[in-house]
Enzyme design. Sequence first.
Site: not given
Ligand code: BES
Ligand code: ZN
Length: 492
Positions: A269, A343
């Site tokens: 990230k 997931r």
């Molecule tokens: N934990 C995150 C989702 C999230 C984002 C929760 C902001 C709370 C606040 C999750 O694991 C994630 O990073 N999801 C990605 C998925 C993508 C790579 C398909 C996302 O939502 O960007």
């Molecule tokens: Zn994530």
Amino acid sequence: MEQSSEPAEKVQGDWLIVGAWEGETPPTLGGGLETSLGAVVARLCESGDFEGKANETLALFEPAGIAAKRVLLVGLGKREAAGPMTVSRAAGSAIRAIAKKKHERVVCTLLGEGATNLSFEERAVATLTGAIIGESGQDLYRTKKNRKAAEVIVLAHPVDETILARATAVGEAVCLAAELVNLPPADIFPETFCQRAKALAEPLRMKTESFDAAALAREKMECILGVGKGSSHEPRLLILRYEGAPSDSRKLALVGKGITFDSGGLSIKTAEGMTSMKCDMAGAAAVLAATIAIAKLRLPVNILCIAPLAENMPSGLSIKPGDVLRAKNGKTIEVLNTDAEGRLVLADALSHAVDLGATHIVDLATLTGACMVALGMSVAGVMSNNEVWSREVQDAAKQTGERVWPLPMFEEYDELIKSGVADMKNIGGRWGGAITAAKLLANFVGTTPWVHVDIAGPAFAEKECPYQDGGGTGFFVRSLVALAERYAKSEK
Ligand code: BES
Ligand code: ZN
Ligand code: ZN
């Protein structure tokens, strides 16, 4: 918490908390306080000093005819719009408004007198729950505490012991879930999360189990292991069992995503995107806290609480884009983005819930940014394989005032997670991201009625507001307890 059967104006204390509706003169104040305070409040409304807007507060010093030293007026907003969350938030706002200074006895009236849609019991539970939540805050690591909890809260309105017990258990559970989220990732990681869970569950005589890496390997949970591989903290699968209804063959599984820190892994990230990622175990925190409350209240239900716990970190050992993981039920997932890790861990946890005989499943997960794009920060997305069970979860949420909204699970979305090399891939592309994530999860629950609640938005508040500190919110703990209560009462 104490109770008083004296009239509210006669109860001694540092503060007396009194609610008032927006735009109503003469005001309805509850607790028989119209005689002593009605005229003052009416004048404050006329002058515009106090309008009764939701969560607005105003302090009155030594008002005539009141035994308490001060009165804190709190606004309830428009009467027709009031729900349990209105009352709970008003109570939280009032407590937070006075908690900056030392005070010993806070006398609280039951807020929301005359609310069109609320029973006495609902008002009592909401007032007390909100007050308990308002008392707890983000002072965990502050040298000089911002919040001074009252020594006693006196309820100026006798209520049934069961109401008191319910509100206390639920209020404390919301605070527990929020606290677990607020704890820094150096303190809460899979192992310490399990230790805390065991310390909470054992006095309640619940059976607890946690799988370490060796046990996860024996159980063929490659997905949890895969996500945890890059971290120096070993992953875990936590299982708590509460058996409150031995003669009931139904078993309600509460499954919560427990990524104790989500850096994204190798699909790392941005610095900005990572700042709140200690919140990525909010699902696990909520299912644990709700299970504790359900056990304290001895609700006649069987609960299987399951939390896959891992820290998602980049390292030489991390899973890589292109890796394929086999979940416990034998299905394979091509990992194309290591940041879509929730997931993956849930795939194993949901398979395990089915294997342990769950007859109904609810999972809670801070799963996708896409859900926040779709529904905003305060509403959770609900996705399911079963209309009736989904309706039941939504009704429980409606009962507590926690906001959820359904998203469709049309078969068209299945296309988006087809993989060239495995049974599915862990990303579905740009569109419908909350749904494609849920579509992957659906592969691990079989035909068991299942509801997925994406709490990415409401689990964590970026900043404080009148009724709560910034940080963990304990979102959906109340609805899970309500769901368990409804489940206990529903047809066996
Ligand atoms: N934990 C995150 C989702 C999230 C984002 C929760 C902001 C709370 C606040 C999750 O694991 C994630 O990073 N999801 C990605 C998925 C993508 C790579 C398909 C996302 O939502 O960007
Ligand atoms: Zn994530
Ligand atoms: Zn995550």
